[in-house]
Design a protein around this motif. Structure first.
Motif, PDB file in Angstrom:
ATOM      1  N   CYS A 180       0.837  -1.206   0.000  1.00  0.00           N
ATOM      2  CA  CYS A 180       0.000   0.000   0.000  1.00  0.00           C
ATOM      3  C   CYS A 180       0.869   1.253   0.000  1.00  0.00           C
ATOM      4  N   GLU A 181       1.923   1.243   0.809  1.00  0.00           N
ATOM      5  CA  GLU A 181       2.825   2.399   0.829  1.00  0.00           C
ATOM      6  C   GLU A 181       3.485   2.578  -0.537  1.00  0.00           C
ATOM      7  N   ARG A 182       3.966   1.502  -1.107  1.00  0.00           N
ATOM      8  CA  ARG A 182       4.614   1.599  -2.417  1.00  0.00           C
ATOM      9  C   ARG A 182       3.641   2.127  -3.469  1.00  0.00           C
ATOM     10  N   PHE A 183       2.385   1.683  -3.410  1.00  0.00           N
ATOM     11  CA  PHE A 183       1.378   2.170  -4.358  1.00  0.00           C
ATOM     12  C   PHE A 183       1.213   3.684  -4.235  1.00  0.00           C
ATOM     13  N   MET A 184       1.095   4.191  -3.010  1.00  0.00           N
ATOM     14  CA  MET A 184       0.872   5.620  -2.820  1.00  0.00           C
ATOM     15  C   MET A 184       2.097   6.455  -3.176  1.00  0.00           C
ATOM     16  N   ARG A 185       3.294   5.920  -2.950  1.00  0.00           N
ATOM     17  CA  ARG A 185       4.507   6.703  -3.199  1.00  0.00           C
ATOM     18  C   ARG A 185       4.779   6.911  -4.682  1.00  0.00           C
ATOM     19  N   GLN A 186       4.097   6.161  -5.557  1.00  0.00           N
ATOM     20  CA  GLN A 186       4.297   6.385  -6.988  1.00  0.00           C
ATOM     21  C   GLN A 186       3.697   7.715  -7.448  1.00  0.00           C
ATOM     22  N   PHE A 187       2.802   8.279  -6.640  1.00  0.00           N
ATOM     23  CA  PHE A 187       2.133   9.517  -7.036  1.00  0.00           C
ATOM     24  C   PHE A 187       2.922  10.703  -6.493  1.00  0.00           C
ATOM     25  N   THR A 188       3.872  11.182  -7.276  1.00  0.00           N
ATOM     26  CA  THR A 188       4.757  12.245  -6.812  1.00  0.00           C
ATOM     27  C   THR A 188       4.010  13.547  -6.511  1.00  0.00           C
ATOM     28  N   ARG A 189       2.857  13.707  -7.110  1.00  0.00           N
ATOM     29  CA  ARG A 189       2.068  14.920  -6.872  1.00  0.00           C
ATOM     30  C   ARG A 189       1.585  15.008  -5.428  1.00  0.00           C
ATOM     31  N   LEU A 190       1.561  13.865  -4.713  1.00  0.00           N
ATOM     32  CA  LEU A 190       1.087  13.852  -3.322  1.00  0.00           C
ATOM     33  C   LEU A 190       2.193  14.177  -2.322  1.00  0.00           C
ATOM     34  N   ASN A 191       3.430  14.318  -2.794  1.00  0.00           N
ATOM     35  CA  ASN A 191       4.548  14.746  -1.943  1.00  0.00           C
ATOM     36  C   ASN A 191       4.697  13.908  -0.667  1.00  0.00           C
ATOM     37  N   GLY A 192       4.624  12.580  -0.822  1.00  0.00           N
ATOM     38  CA  GLY A 192       4.838  11.704   0.324  1.00  0.00           C
ATOM     39  C   GLY A 192       3.656  11.546   1.249  1.00  0.00           C
ATOM     40  N   TRP A 193       2.473  12.012   0.819  1.00  0.00           N
ATOM     41  CA  TRP A 193       1.247  11.830   1.602  1.00  0.00           C
ATOM     42  C   TRP A 193       0.568  10.553   1.120  1.00  0.00           C
ATOM     43  N   PRO A 194      -0.053   9.803   2.031  1.00  0.00           N
ATOM     44  CA  PRO A 194      -0.123   9.953   3.489  1.00  0.00           C
ATOM     45  C   PRO A 194       1.215   9.619   4.166  1.00  0.00           C
ATOM     46  N   ARG A 195       1.526  10.330   5.227  1.00  0.00           N
ATOM     47  CA  ARG A 195       2.788  10.104   5.933  1.00  0.00           C
ATOM     48  C   ARG A 195       2.790   8.752   6.622  1.00  0.00           C
TER      49      ARG A 195
END
Length: 212
Positions: A180-195
């Motif tokens: 889940c973390e890896r999935f979210m980190r692909q979206f650079t527009r989110l700037n590391g969110w959710p922390r």
């Protein structure tokens, strides 16, 4: 910042079908062969936005009887429903919105506006990814579209199948929170969110999730 994931639905679907398709969607998005169970919880109680009763888990018979995306006042979708991955505290609340007036049944028969299924997650990677899979599944099964209030892609994609293909991880792994973390980190527009990747054990299940 609103983080809801939304599906428009032109036809209702039973909750058990929604959950099964959401798990299949998670498997595709995360590159996983085995997914944890998603529990469906009803009858949560909130007091001024705070969860005071965690409700109860729906059994197999209820999961097949309760519909998501039904329209009109008094439909089963007006029950409070939430979704939680087994072994986690991260929760996704469901809010249904029907744009048609309940009294306007004749107009409804002629032209039905789609019902909106709004999935409001705990603001963690596990919560947001679970909500994304649920919204994609609801949009696909309900003959509708997918929408996100967070900016994942440069250009929003409303077609559920296309969204899955554009965002799914190309490698494979078995650790659900890590995927889940890896999935979210692909979206650079989110700037590391959710922390936060996930809620700690025994954290309040309603933290950051839809409170009815």
């Amino acid at each position: 910042m609103s983080v809801d994931l939304v599906a428009t639905m032109r036809v209702p679907v039973p909750v058990d079908g929604l959950v099964a398709t959401a798990r299949e969607t998670l498997a595709r998005l995360l590159g996983m062969g085995t997914l944890p169970v998603i529990h469906v919880i009803a009858d949560r109680v909130f007091d001024q936005g705070c969860l005071v009763d965690e409700g109860r888990r729906l059994g197999p018979r209820e999961l097949g009887a309760v519909l998501v995306g039904a329209c009109g006042a008094g439909s089963p979708t007006e029950r409070d429903l939430a979704f939680r991955v087994a072994g986690a505290q991260d929760t996704v609340g469901l809010i249904m919105w029907d744009p048609c007036e309940p009294a306007d049944q004749e107009a409804r028969q002629e032209h039905r506006e789609p019902v909106h299924a709004v999935f409001s997650p705990t603001r963690t990677c596990v919560g947001v990814v679970t909500a994304t899979a649920l919204a994609l599944a609801a949009g696909s099964l309900g003959g509708g579209e997918f929408g996100a209030e967070i900016s994942m892609l440069e250009s929003a994609e409303s077609d559920p199948a296309r969204m899955i293909e554009l965002t799914r991880l190309r490698d494979r792994g078995d650790d659900f929170p890590a995927r889940c973390e890896r999935f979210m980190r692909q979206f650079t527009r989110l700037n590391g969110w959710p922390r936060d990747v996930r809620l700690p054990p025994h954290a309040g299940a309603g933290a950051g999730a839809g409170a009815g």
